[in-house]
Design a protein around this motif. Structure first.
Motif, PDB file in Angstrom:
ATOM      1  N   PRO A 104      36.957 114.838  28.537  1.00  0.00           N
ATOM      2  CA  PRO A 104      38.240 114.351  27.069  1.00  0.00           C
ATOM      3  C   PRO A 104      38.742 115.330  26.507  1.00  0.00           C
ATOM      4  CG  PRO A 104      36.234 112.655  27.696  1.00  0.00           C
ATOM      5  CD  PRO A 104      36.503 113.576  28.143  1.00  0.00           C
ATOM      6  N   SER A 105      39.690 115.837  25.766  1.00  0.00           N
ATOM      7  CA  SER A 105      40.550 116.665  24.939  1.00  0.00           C
ATOM      8  C   SER A 105      40.100 116.406  23.591  1.00  0.00           C
ATOM      9  CB  SER A 105      41.549 117.301  25.796  1.00  0.00           C
ATOM     10  OG  SER A 105      42.470 116.204  25.228  1.00  0.00           O
ATOM     11  N   THR A 106      39.262 117.354  22.390  1.00  0.00           N
ATOM     12  CA  THR A 106      39.740 116.668  21.047  1.00  0.00           C
ATOM     13  C   THR A 106      41.153 118.104  20.630  1.00  0.00           C
ATOM     14  OG1 THR A 106      38.428 118.480  20.862  1.00  0.00           O
ATOM     15  CG2 THR A 106      38.061 116.830  21.050  1.00  0.00           C
ATOM     16  N   ASN A 107      41.227 117.662  19.136  1.00  0.00           N
ATOM     17  CA  ASN A 107      42.025 118.394  18.906  1.00  0.00           C
ATOM     18  C   ASN A 107      42.280 120.295  19.415  1.00  0.00           C
ATOM     19  OD1 ASN A 107      43.732 116.325  18.314  1.00  0.00           O
ATOM     20  ND2 ASN A 107      43.232 116.220  15.695  1.00  0.00           N
ATOM     21  N   ALA A 108      40.299 120.237  19.021  1.00  0.00           N
ATOM     22  CA  ALA A 108      40.303 121.256  18.400  1.00  0.00           C
ATOM     23  C   ALA A 108      40.621 121.865  20.239  1.00  0.00           C
ATOM     24  CB  ALA A 108      38.665 122.012  18.063  1.00  0.00           C
ATOM     25  N   LEU A 136      25.967 127.016  31.681  1.00  0.00           N
ATOM     26  CA  LEU A 136      26.117 125.617  31.417  1.00  0.00           C
ATOM     27  C   LEU A 136      25.301 124.474  30.334  1.00  0.00           C
ATOM     28  CD1 LEU A 136      28.447 123.964  32.030  1.00  0.00           C
ATOM     29  CD2 LEU A 136      27.526 123.545  33.581  1.00  0.00           C
ATOM     30  N   LYS A 137      24.080 124.235  29.975  1.00  0.00           N
ATOM     31  CA  LYS A 137      23.822 123.469  28.934  1.00  0.00           C
ATOM     32  C   LYS A 137      23.850 124.498  28.022  1.00  0.00           C
ATOM     33  CE  LYS A 137      19.816 120.388  28.305  1.00  0.00           C
ATOM     34  NZ  LYS A 137      18.168 120.560  28.763  1.00  0.00           N
ATOM     35  N   SER A 138      23.755 125.490  27.060  1.00  0.00           N
ATOM     36  CA  SER A 138      23.713 126.053  25.954  1.00  0.00           C
ATOM     37  C   SER A 138      25.257 125.850  25.314  1.00  0.00           C
ATOM     38  CB  SER A 138      23.604 127.079  26.684  1.00  0.00           C
ATOM     39  OG  SER A 138      22.819 127.897  24.987  1.00  0.00           O
ATOM     40  N   LEU A 139      26.542 126.006  26.350  1.00  0.00           N
ATOM     41  CA  LEU A 139      27.535 125.979  26.064  1.00  0.00           C
ATOM     42  C   LEU A 139      27.574 123.827  25.257  1.00  0.00           C
ATOM     43  CD1 LEU A 139      30.594 126.778  25.944  1.00  0.00           C
ATOM     44  CD2 LEU A 139      30.945 126.567  27.528  1.00  0.00           C
ATOM     45  N   LEU A 140      27.313 123.519  26.512  1.00  0.00           N
ATOM     46  CA  LEU A 140      27.691 122.178  26.266  1.00  0.00           C
ATOM     47  C   LEU A 140      26.905 121.928  25.217  1.00  0.00           C
ATOM     48  CD1 LEU A 140      26.678 120.371  30.114  1.00  0.00           C
ATOM     49  CD2 LEU A 140      29.147 120.885  28.273  1.00  0.00           C
ATOM     50  N   GLN A 141      25.808 122.429  24.735  1.00  0.00           N
ATOM     51  CA  GLN A 141      25.075 121.801  23.532  1.00  0.00           C
ATOM     52  C   GLN A 141      25.692 122.449  22.354  1.00  0.00           C
ATOM     53  OE1 GLN A 141      21.442 123.275  24.376  1.00  0.00           O
ATOM     54  NE2 GLN A 141      20.523 121.413  24.711  1.00  0.00           N
ATOM     55  N   LYS A 142      26.848 123.753  22.184  1.00  0.00           N
ATOM     56  CA  LYS A 142      27.573 124.163  21.405  1.00  0.00           C
ATOM     57  C   LYS A 142      28.560 123.021  21.093  1.00  0.00           C
ATOM     58  CE  LYS A 142      29.426 128.830  19.956  1.00  0.00           C
ATOM     59  NZ  LYS A 142      30.341 130.392  20.697  1.00  0.00           N
ATOM     60  N   MET A 143      29.465 123.322  22.316  1.00  0.00           N
ATOM     61  CA  MET A 143      30.130 122.435  22.288  1.00  0.00           C
ATOM     62  C   MET A 143      30.574 120.875  21.090  1.00  0.00           C
ATOM     63  SD  MET A 143      32.578 123.050  25.332  1.00  0.00           S
ATOM     64  CE  MET A 143      33.817 121.718  25.425  1.00  0.00           C
ATOM     65  N   VAL A 144      28.623 119.827  21.536  1.00  0.00           N
ATOM     66  CA  VAL A 144      28.844 118.722  20.868  1.00  0.00           C
ATOM     67  C   VAL A 144      28.608 119.114  19.294  1.00  0.00           C
ATOM     68  CG1 VAL A 144      26.582 117.157  20.616  1.00  0.00           C
ATOM     69  CG2 VAL A 144      27.696 118.043  22.806  1.00  0.00           C
ATOM     70  N   HIS A 145      27.379 120.029  19.007  1.00  0.00           N
ATOM     71  CA  HIS A 145      27.479 120.816  18.047  1.00  0.00           C
ATOM     72  C   HIS A 145      28.210 120.538  16.837  1.00  0.00           C
ATOM     73  CE1 HIS A 145      25.411 123.259  14.491  1.00  0.00           C
ATOM     74  NE2 HIS A 145      24.600 121.869  14.458  1.00  0.00           N
ATOM     75  N   GLN A 146      29.817 121.333  17.656  1.00  0.00           N
ATOM     76  CA  GLN A 146      30.812 121.494  15.860  1.00  0.00           C
ATOM     77  C   GLN A 146      31.711 121.188  16.698  1.00  0.00           C
ATOM     78  OE1 GLN A 146      32.015 125.964  18.264  1.00  0.00           O
ATOM     79  NE2 GLN A 146      30.139 127.241  16.380  1.00  0.00           N
ATOM     80  N   HIS A 147      31.997 120.875  17.451  1.00  0.00           N
ATOM     81  CA  HIS A 147      32.760 119.717  17.827  1.00  0.00           C
ATOM     82  C   HIS A 147      33.614 118.320  17.427  1.00  0.00           C
ATOM     83  CE1 HIS A 147      34.964 122.757  18.827  1.00  0.00           C
ATOM     84  NE2 HIS A 147      34.530 123.278  20.114  1.00  0.00           N
ATOM     85  N   LEU A 148      32.076 117.585  17.465  1.00  0.00           N
ATOM     86  CA  LEU A 148      31.853 116.822  16.470  1.00  0.00           C
ATOM     87  C   LEU A 148      31.090 116.504  15.365  1.00  0.00           C
ATOM     88  CD1 LEU A 148      29.951 114.743  19.850  1.00  0.00           C
ATOM     89  CD2 LEU A 148      32.330 114.852  19.465  1.00  0.00           C
ATOM     90  N   PRO A 149      31.698 115.761  15.163  1.00  0.00           N
ATOM     91  CA  PRO A 149      30.590 114.825  13.767  1.00  0.00           C
ATOM     92  C   PRO A 149      29.580 114.485  13.001  1.00  0.00           C
ATOM     93  CG  PRO A 149      32.605 113.011  13.738  1.00  0.00           C
ATOM     94  CD  PRO A 149      32.382 113.932  15.521  1.00  0.00           C
TER      95      PRO A 149
END
Lengths: 149, 374
Positions: A104-108, A136-149
């Protein structure tokens, strides 16, 4: 004329409501990311049974290119395959299919899609499947950390 | 051209030899490029040994101590090494950089940690920490610059959050308890582990909690004293850390009733049930015995049954068992013994069947034999 304006207003409001970052949207993204990370962990158990030997694996992605890198991972995940079929082969195929499903896409992430300066998928360093999944896991963790409140 | 003399020739040969050795550095094969914190944090990544200089072979062959880095709640980071492992006190220097092109400038540690006046670590502030970029740290011996080691680390796997705080308990219902706490970091990045036990339990009961700050215990005993504590870990959505935080301060709920000594427990839990069972069984046995030996006394209501149903059979009506009735019947036989009087010699011979009244009443008079009329 009034009806046309009214319809356009309704469509516009609906578009704005859909594109706004609602808690439901974040929750869907969170669920999907959690599912992806879990799938990567499950697939790591079968790394010895995966082909091909080397795949482009983005790492240390520059700011605002995470979405592009994730699309590259999903593209190359489709090339992963077990060498033979069987019980494990079916399970591995299901995991790989889950990795390729759209996030699912977000604004960012929508803003990132407009950035043309992100590296192309083939420009990344090639790594074995185990390292591919770790990155891949490292990238997903980065995205969770940065793009979710 | 002059021929070089022998000592000069030897000297030139030695120089050539040393030059050839110096230009042929010995490199060990590198390990995995990327390291994670799985199992052991700060695991060595690429390792570059110094070139083999014969002059300092003893020093350069010694490996540098292993470095360990932990990021504390993404507020600061400590990278430390065992400075006492060096054969002689050495102020090792630390340099670091990130593989991302934005932060790839090599920098020296700005805040060393000392142990007995020797460098034993480096402190990094928050602005120097980039969790999701490959962190490369290099340890070097300043006296032997070629004696150096590098590690590549993933800092998101080395995060240790602070312990949870402000634990509170509330009753959701009569027997359901809810525990809440405050996390020190983003809730969705942390997983928690709740431990609880009562004052009568010997060990803790554990329950993992993911991405929320509450835990419900559906059934609690108000007579027990419960203790709860929580700890957190930066795993799995934002990192893959293996190290847990410290335990929170414990919180208690319930009443501290006396535990009771083992003998009272034996009395309550063992003797009383067994005693009750034994009493009931003995009462049953007595009842059965009485039922067999003492038949029930017939009531007047049932008196007419003696005539109508049992046709005067008293024993059957009264309920005396057939065996008992038969046992009461005489089982012996006795011969009838006729006693006759021997008449006296003086006048008792002429008497007929009628006889004189006086002789009829003598004690030795035999009663007349009566025969039925034909």
């Amino acid at each position: 004329m009034e009806r046309m304006l009214l319809c356009l207003m309704v469509i516009l409001l609906g578009t704005v409501a859909h594109s706004s970052s609602s808690p439901g949207q974040d929750r869907r993204l969170m669920i999907r990311m959690r599912h992806l990370i879990h799938t990567v962990d499950q697939l790591k158990k079968y790394v010895n049974n995966l082909e091909p030997e080397l795949l482009p694996a983005p790492q240390d992605v520059k700011g605002r290119c995470e979405q592009s890198a994730l699309l590259c991972f999903q593209k190359f995940a489709g090339q992963l395959k077990p060498p033979n079929t069987g019980d494990n082969g079916t399970r591995i195929s299901l995991f790989i299919k889950n990795l390729k499903r759209r996030v699912p896409s977000t604004n960012a992430s929508r803003e990132q899609e407009l950035i043309p300066t992100c590296p192309s998928c083939d420009s990344y360093e090639k790594k074995p499947p185990k390292e591919f999944l770790e990155r891949l896991k490292s990238l997903l963790q980065k995205m969770v950390h940065q793009h979710l409140p | 051209m002059l021929k070089p003399s022998l000592p000069l020739r030897s000297f030139l040969f030695l120089q050539l030899l040393l030059l050839g050795v110096g230009l042929n550095p010995v490199l060990t094969p590198s390990g995995n490029e990327d390291t994670t914190a799985g199992g052991k944090s700060g695991t060595r990544g690429d390792l570059f040994l110094a070139s083999m200089n014969p002059r300092s072979l003893n020093v350069t062959s010694l490996p540098l101590p292993e470095i360990q880095c932990f990021v504390f709640n993404v507020e600061y980071m400590n990278c430390t090494w065992n400075s006492s492992s060096e054969p002689r006190p050495t102020n090792l220097t630390l340099h670091y950089w990130y593989k991302n092109s934005d932060n790839n400038k090599v920098q020296e540690c700005g805040h060393y940690i000392f142990s007995e006046e020797i460098t034993s670590g480096c402190w990094f502030q928050k602005e120097e920490i980039y969790l999701y970029e490959t962190f490369v740290v290099q340890l070097q011996d300043p006296r032997e610059p070629k004696r150096q080691t590098e590690w590549k680390l993933k800092l998101q796997n080395l995060v240790i959050p602070w312990a949870p705080e402000n634990l509170t308990l509330q009753n959701l219902s009569e027997s359901q308890l809810e525990l809440n706490w405050n996390s020190s970091y983003l809730n969705h990045c942390l997983e928690h582990l709740v431990q609880y036990r009562s004052n009568r339990d010997r060990s803790w009961t554990e329950q993992p909690v993911y991405h929320r700050n509450s835990f419900s215990l559906p059934s609690v005993d108000g007579q027990k004293l419960y203790t709860f504590r929580v700890r957190s870990r930066f795993n799995p959505l934002c990192g893959s850390a293996q190290q847990w935080s410290e335990w929170s301060h414990p919180i208690h709920w319930g009443s501290n009733t006396s535990k009771g000594n083992p003998s009272s427990f034996a009395l309550e839990a063992v003797l009383i049930p067994i005693g009750s069972m034994g009493l009931i069984i003995s009462l049953l046995c007595v009842y059965c015995w009485l039922e067999r030996t003492m038949p029930r006394i017939p009531t007047l209501k049932n008196l007419e049954d003696l005539v109508t149903e049992y046709h005067g059979n008293f024993s059957a009506w009264s309920g005396v068992s057939k065996g008992l009735a038969e046992s009461l019947q005489p089982d012996y036989s006795e011969r009838l013994c006729l006693v006759s009087e021997i008449p006296p010699k003086g006048g008792a011979l002429g008497e007929g069947p009628g006889g004189s009244p006086a002789s009829q009443h003598s004690p030795y008079w035999a009663p007349p034999m009566l025969y039925p009329e034909a």
